[in-house]
Write an enzyme that holds these catalytic residues in place. Structure first.
Site, PDB file in Angstrom:
ATOM      1  N   THR A   9       0.674  -1.342  -0.596  1.00 15.10           N
ATOM      2  CA  THR A   9      -0.102   0.122   0.323  1.00 15.10           C
ATOM      3  C   THR A   9       0.195   1.709  -0.365  1.00 15.10           C
ATOM      4  O   THR A   9      -0.037   2.234  -0.076  1.00 15.10           O
ATOM      5  CB  THR A   9      -1.292  -0.232   1.104  1.00 15.10           C
ATOM      6  OG1 THR A   9      -0.006   0.174   2.568  1.00 15.10           O
ATOM      7  CG2 THR A   9      -2.318  -1.018   1.369  1.00 15.10           C
ATOM      8  N   GLN A  83       7.981   0.403   9.267  1.00  8.95           N
ATOM      9  CA  GLN A  83       7.751   1.645  10.021  1.00  8.95           C
ATOM     10  C   GLN A  83       8.810   2.475   9.772  1.00  8.95           C
ATOM     11  O   GLN A  83      10.246   1.964  10.211  1.00  8.95           O
ATOM     12  CB  GLN A  83       8.174   1.106  12.171  1.00  8.95           C
ATOM     13  CG  GLN A  83       7.380   2.860  12.380  1.00  8.95           C
ATOM     14  CD  GLN A  83       8.392   3.698  12.286  1.00  8.95           C
ATOM     15  OE1 GLN A  83       7.626   4.134  10.630  1.00  8.95           O
ATOM     16  NE2 GLN A  83       9.051   4.393  12.504  1.00  8.95           N
ATOM     17  N   SER A 125      18.172  -0.502   4.674  1.00  5.42           N
ATOM     18  CA  SER A 125      18.023   0.649   4.208  1.00  5.42           C
ATOM     19  C   SER A 125      19.623   2.486   4.375  1.00  5.42           C
ATOM     20  O   SER A 125      20.439   1.177   5.127  1.00  5.42           O
ATOM     21  CB  SER A 125      17.213   1.744   5.177  1.00  5.42           C
ATOM     22  OG  SER A 125      17.336   2.950   5.385  1.00  5.42           O
ATOM     23  N   GLU A 127      20.506   4.071   5.701  1.00  6.38           N
ATOM     24  CA  GLU A 127      19.841   4.956   6.986  1.00  6.38           C
ATOM     25  C   GLU A 127      20.809   3.762   7.814  1.00  6.38           C
ATOM     26  O   GLU A 127      21.659   4.215   8.720  1.00  6.38           O
ATOM     27  CB  GLU A 127      18.706   4.908   7.809  1.00  6.38           C
ATOM     28  CG  GLU A 127      17.988   5.415   7.820  1.00  6.38           C
ATOM     29  CD  GLU A 127      18.667   7.294   8.154  1.00  6.38           C
ATOM     30  OE1 GLU A 127      18.704   7.496   9.284  1.00  6.38           O
ATOM     31  OE2 GLU A 127      18.966   8.705   6.785  1.00  6.38           O
ATOM     32  N   TYR A 149      15.507   3.120  13.913  1.00  3.05           N
ATOM     33  CA  TYR A 149      15.162   2.804  12.641  1.00  3.05           C
ATOM     34  C   TYR A 149      15.894   2.506  12.193  1.00  3.05           C
ATOM     35  O   TYR A 149      16.098   1.192  11.546  1.00  3.05           O
ATOM     36  CB  TYR A 149      14.319   4.142  11.360  1.00  3.05           C
ATOM     37  CG  TYR A 149      14.738   3.246  10.508  1.00  3.05           C
ATOM     38  CD1 TYR A 149      13.008   3.063   9.805  1.00  3.05           C
ATOM     39  CD2 TYR A 149      15.189   3.815   9.047  1.00  3.05           C
ATOM     40  CE1 TYR A 149      13.249   2.669   8.443  1.00  3.05           C
ATOM     41  CE2 TYR A 149      14.904   3.653   7.890  1.00  3.05           C
ATOM     42  CZ  TYR A 149      13.990   2.706   7.822  1.00  3.05           C
ATOM     43  OH  TYR A 149      13.683   1.918   6.561  1.00  3.05           O
TER      44      TYR A 149
HETATM   45  O1  F7E Z   1      14.407  13.756   6.098  1.00  4.50           O
HETATM   46  C1  F7E Z   1      15.421  16.484   6.719  1.00  4.50           C
HETATM   47  C2  F7E Z   1      15.958  15.145   8.157  1.00  4.50           C
HETATM   48  O2  F7E Z   1      12.004  12.020   6.386  1.00  4.50           O
HETATM   49  C3  F7E Z   1      15.335  13.704   5.651  1.00  4.50           C
HETATM   50  C4  F7E Z   1      12.951   7.011   4.452  1.00  4.50           C
HETATM   51  O3  F7E Z   1      12.326   6.069   3.084  1.00  4.50           O
HETATM   52  O4  F7E Z   1      15.372   7.353   3.169  1.00  4.50           O
HETATM   53  C5  F7E Z   1      13.981   7.899   4.341  1.00  4.50           C
HETATM   54  O5  F7E Z   1      14.676   8.689   5.762  1.00  4.50           O
HETATM   55  C6  F7E Z   1      16.136  14.111   5.434  1.00  4.50           C
HETATM   56  C7  F7E Z   1      16.449  14.301   6.812  1.00  4.50           C
HETATM   57  O6  F7E Z   1      13.808  10.768   4.852  1.00  4.50           O
HETATM   58  C8  F7E Z   1      12.410  18.234   7.994  1.00  4.50           C
HETATM   59  O7  F7E Z   1      16.603  15.961   9.024  1.00  4.50           O
HETATM   60  C9  F7E Z   1      14.649  18.521   7.423  1.00  4.50           C
HETATM   61  O8  F7E Z   1      17.973  14.351   7.330  1.00  4.50           O
HETATM   62  O9  F7E Z   1      12.877  12.843   4.125  1.00  4.50           O
HETATM   63  P1  F7E Z   1      12.473  12.374   5.762  1.00  4.50           P
HETATM   64  P2  F7E Z   1      14.899   9.990   5.992  1.00  4.50           P
HETATM   65  O10 F7E Z   1      15.383  10.114   7.324  1.00  4.50           O
HETATM   66  O11 F7E Z   1      16.412  10.175   4.821  1.00  4.50           O
HETATM   67  C10 F7E Z   1      15.412   6.559   4.282  1.00  4.50           C
HETATM   68  C11 F7E Z   1      16.798   6.000   2.978  1.00  4.50           C
HETATM   69  C12 F7E Z   1      15.104   5.727   5.013  1.00  4.50           C
HETATM   70  O12 F7E Z   1      15.270   3.507   4.613  1.00  4.50           O
HETATM   71  C13 F7E Z   1      13.673   5.907   5.542  1.00  4.50           C
HETATM   72  O13 F7E Z   1      12.336   4.961   5.723  1.00  4.50           O
HETATM   73  O14 F7E Z   1      15.560  15.742   5.788  1.00  4.50           O
HETATM   74  N1  F7E Z   1      14.982  17.652   7.515  1.00  4.50           N
HETATM   75  N2  F7E Z   1      13.741  19.231   8.201  1.00  4.50           N
HETATM   76  C14 F7E Z   1      13.418  16.775   7.468  1.00  4.50           C
HETATM   77  N3  F7E Z   1      12.713  15.686   7.493  1.00  4.50           N
HETATM   78  C15 F7E Z   1      11.370  15.626   7.732  1.00  4.50           C
HETATM   79  N4  F7E Z   1      11.020  14.439   7.671  1.00  4.50           N
HETATM   80  N5  F7E Z   1      10.515  16.928   8.135  1.00  4.50           N
HETATM   81  C16 F7E Z   1      11.659  18.589   7.506  1.00  4.50           C
HETATM   82  O15 F7E Z   1      10.517  18.917   7.799  1.00  4.50           O
END
Ligand code: F7E
Length: 322
Positions: A9, A83, A125, A127, A149
């Site tokens: 989904t 998650q 990932s 991560e 995560y």
């Molecule tokens: O954050 C920064 C935040 O939440 C990217 C998931 O698919 O990719 C994803 O994880 C960056 C981080 O993705 C905001 O601090 C700034 O540095 O879009 P994101 P993520 O954490 O990289 C990996 C490969 C996975 O496996 C995960 O499942 O952006 N950031 N300002 C922010 N992030 C969010 N969400 N919101 C903000 O306002």
């Protein structure tokens, strides 16, 4: 050929199912049941939905998985359910570990019991690299996760390798760097930005609050990345592959490009809010997908600017129709 997809989904489940249907596969997808019948991304595609066989189940409930495996007897399993929101994993570490580690173990155990001759893909990932030790991260780079995560994905990664080595199963890890699309969840930064740029352009909103604008990510297009998942399971031998574009951009650059694509300057609309700053940040990611290029013949097609434009245009389309 029958494929079983957990996480059907979500964004990747959607693109993967579409791709596998084109290859002539029968698609069986696991959906988490709640009081409202929702099929996530498929709710916007009634025609597509009819082509999928949906089963209610939960990766944390082995009993439900057993009956699905028994019924479907898949040749290929794509385990995408998770998650997946990194920020949320600090507030819900136990759920994150249960779903991402135990859920993967359950998926592997049912696979081993019912379809040991099949092939299994696990959505790992970037991560897992967290506090990166290499300028560009490959399969052999040091892993140093920075969030519950990231730790959960690393534990599941090693569980997959251990099952491959212990029981001679065909299990692959795709170490996917960030991948986005117009179907990305609205909590993730790219979609949060594309949505805000579109709404601000249409006069529906007037500002956007973000966290760390300096974090850098290797952003690709989900539609390209699901091809890599498929290709991993077409090989004679199971292995682990980094899937990435090799380019890195900051969150600020993403915002700049998104607002520019609608003729606006992001600096007039974006402010930072400490609420979105993470307790421990992954500051920089840039993937080396040369192994995937060499062995799978995989290449990403969509470039950074195209991706940004695709996402903003889709959000403009969604809101200008109203
Ligand atoms: O954050 C920064 C935040 O939440 C990217 C998931 O698919 O990719 C994803 O994880 C960056 C981080 O993705 C905001 O601090 C700034 O540095 O879009 P994101 P993520 O954490 O990289 C990996 C490969 C996975 O496996 C995960 O499942 O952006 N950031 N300002 C922010 N992030 C969010 N969400 N919101 C903000 O306002």
């Amino acid at each position: 050929m029958r494929a079983l997809v957990s996480g059907i989904t979500g964004q990747d489940g959607y693109y993967l199912a579409k791709f596998l249907l084109e290859q002539g596969y029968e698609i069986h997808g696991i959906v988490r049941r709640n009081s409202q019948k929702t099929y996530g991304v498929w709710d916007g595609d009634e025609q597509g939905k009819k082509l999928i066989h949906f089963y209610y189940g939960d990766v944390t409930d082995k009993t439900s998985l057993d009956s699905i495996y028994r019924e479907v007897k898949p040749n290929m399993v794509f385990h995408l359910a998770a998650q997946s929101f990194v920020q949320e994993s600090w507030s819900n570490p136990e759920v994150t570990y249960d779903v991402n580690i135990k859920g993967t173990l359950n998926m592997l155990n049912s696979f081993r019991e019912y379809t040991p001759e099949g092939k299994f893909y696990f959505a790992c990932s970037s991560e897992i690299y967290g506090k990166v030790q290499d300028e560009i991260q490959s399969e052999s780079s040091r892993m140093w996760p920075r969030s519950p995560y990231g730790i959960s994905k690393l534990a599941a990664f090693w569980t997959c390798i251990n099952y491959r080595e212990s029981y001679n199963l065909f299990v692959c890890n795709g170490i996917l760097f960030n991948h986005e699309s117009p179907f990305r969840g609205i909590e993730f930064v790219t979609r949060k930005i594309s949505l805000a740029a579109a709404k601000i352009k249409l006069g529906l909103e007037n500002h956007l609050k973000l966290g760390n604008l300096d974090a850098k990510r290797d952003w690709g297009f989900s539609g390209d990345y699901v091809r890599a998942m498929y290709l991993m399971l077409q090989q004679d031998n199971p292995d682990d592959y980094v899937i990435a574009t090799g380019e890195t951009h900051s969150v600020g650059e993403f915002a700049e490009a998104a607002f520019r694509s609608v003729g606006l300057d992001y600096r007039n609309y974006v402010t930072t809010d400490p609420k979105y700053i993470r307790p421990a940040e992954v500051q920089y990611l840039r993937g080396d997908a040369s192994k995937a290029r060499r062995i799978l013949g995989w290449e990403p097609k969509v470039k950074f600017n195209e991706l940004v434009k695709m996402m903003v245009e889709a959000d403009l389309g969604r809101f200008s129709k109203r």
